[in-house]
Design a protein around this motif. Sequence first.
Motif, short mmCIF file in Angstrom:
data_model
loop_
_atom_site.label_atom_id
_atom_site.label_comp_id
_atom_site.label_asym_id
_atom_site.label_seq_id
_atom_site.Cartn_x
_atom_site.Cartn_y
_atom_site.Cartn_z
N ALA A 80 -9.93 49.90 108.43
CA ALA A 80 -10.34 48.50 108.23
C ALA A 80 -11.83 48.30 108.52
O ALA A 80 -12.45 47.37 107.99
CB ALA A 80 -9.51 47.56 109.10
N LEU A 81 -12.40 49.16 109.35
CA LEU A 81 -13.82 49.01 109.68
C LEU A 81 -14.72 49.26 108.46
O LEU A 81 -15.80 48.67 108.36
CB LEU A 81 -14.22 49.96 110.81
N GLU A 90 -18.67 42.13 108.79
CA GLU A 90 -19.30 42.10 110.11
C GLU A 90 -18.75 43.26 110.92
O GLU A 90 -17.75 43.14 111.61
CB GLU A 90 -19.01 40.77 110.80
N PHE A 91 -19.41 44.41 110.85
CA PHE A 91 -18.90 45.62 111.47
C PHE A 91 -18.70 45.46 112.97
O PHE A 91 -17.64 45.81 113.50
CB PHE A 91 -19.85 46.80 111.20
N SER A 92 -19.67 44.92 113.66
CA SER A 92 -19.57 44.80 115.12
C SER A 92 -18.40 43.91 115.52
O SER A 92 -17.65 44.23 116.44
CB SER A 92 -20.87 44.25 115.71
N ALA A 93 -18.21 42.80 114.81
CA ALA A 93 -17.10 41.89 115.12
C ALA A 93 -15.76 42.59 114.86
O ALA A 93 -14.82 42.46 115.65
CB ALA A 93 -17.21 40.62 114.29
N ALA A 94 -15.67 43.34 113.75
CA ALA A 94 -14.43 44.06 113.44
C ALA A 94 -14.16 45.14 114.48
O ALA A 94 -13.01 45.36 114.89
CB ALA A 94 -14.52 44.68 112.05
N ARG A 125 -21.03 55.32 108.58
CA ARG A 125 -20.97 54.50 107.37
C ARG A 125 -21.58 53.12 107.60
O ARG A 125 -22.27 52.59 106.73
CB ARG A 125 -19.53 54.39 106.90
N ALA A 126 -21.34 52.56 108.79
CA ALA A 126 -21.94 51.26 109.11
C ALA A 126 -23.46 51.38 109.17
O ALA A 126 -24.18 50.48 108.71
CB ALA A 126 -21.39 50.74 110.44
N ALA A 128 -22.57 45.32 121.18
CA ALA A 128 -23.93 44.96 120.78
C ALA A 128 -24.94 45.89 121.44
O ALA A 128 -25.90 46.34 120.81
CB ALA A 128 -24.23 43.51 121.14
N GLY A 129 -24.71 46.21 122.70
CA GLY A 129 -25.60 47.12 123.41
C GLY A 129 -25.52 48.54 122.88
O GLY A 129 -26.53 49.25 122.83
N LEU A 130 -24.32 48.97 122.47
CA LEU A 130 -24.15 50.34 122.00
C LEU A 130 -24.65 50.54 120.58
O LEU A 130 -25.19 51.61 120.26
CB LEU A 130 -22.66 50.72 122.06
N VAL A 131 -24.43 49.56 119.70
CA VAL A 131 -24.74 49.80 118.28
C VAL A 131 -25.91 48.98 117.76
O VAL A 131 -26.34 49.17 116.63
CB VAL A 131 -23.50 49.58 117.37
#
Length: 197
Positions: free
Chosen positions: A77-78, A83-87, A142-143, A193-196
């Motif tokens: 699903a990602l 919105e990758f971070s939200a998913a 991929r993101a 958010a901090g990681l990506v």
Amino acid sequence: MARRRDEAAFEAKRAEIRQAAAALFAEHGFHQAGVAAICAAVGMSPGALYRYYRSKTEIIHAIVERDGLESIALLDALDGADEFSAALVELLADWIVEVSDEGYAKLAIEIAAESYRDPEIAAVLTRAINDVTARVALALDRARGRGQIAAEVDSEATARVLVSLVDGAMGGGSALAALPRPRLRVTLGRLVAGLVG
């Protein structure tokens, strides 16, 4: 002429055996839950059971492999997320809630303990963890390719941190399991958010 096996019925029976065995292993432990108990739970003789699984150890292999495949399916699903971070936050929250379940945790701990005694189970467990970690890393790659995360993100290291976070949430007594879902999502959002980026 030999009768052809009904593959759908065969796989359904394997799933039934797997689920019954998983419940017994979680409740009584791997060594206390014998083949006779599994047979009683699914209403079949040991001879019939061995047509589906050659041993109790093979049932554990199937449980671990199935859990890994289900986790990988969730990760698909990602790839389509706007919105990758939200998913990713939602996926992590769902995973943490799932592994916080007492029954799931008991089974996972039982399998982990058995992996220290049985190299075959250790190999299956390690492969499943590595497959899930690789799939998380692929989702991150991929993101990044879509410009949804920072270019400098180390996909493999980040994937290992995220998978370890979920593993650390195992069991009802974990610190993360005590958080209400809305607070868990907010905190995971900050972490992601901090990681990506």
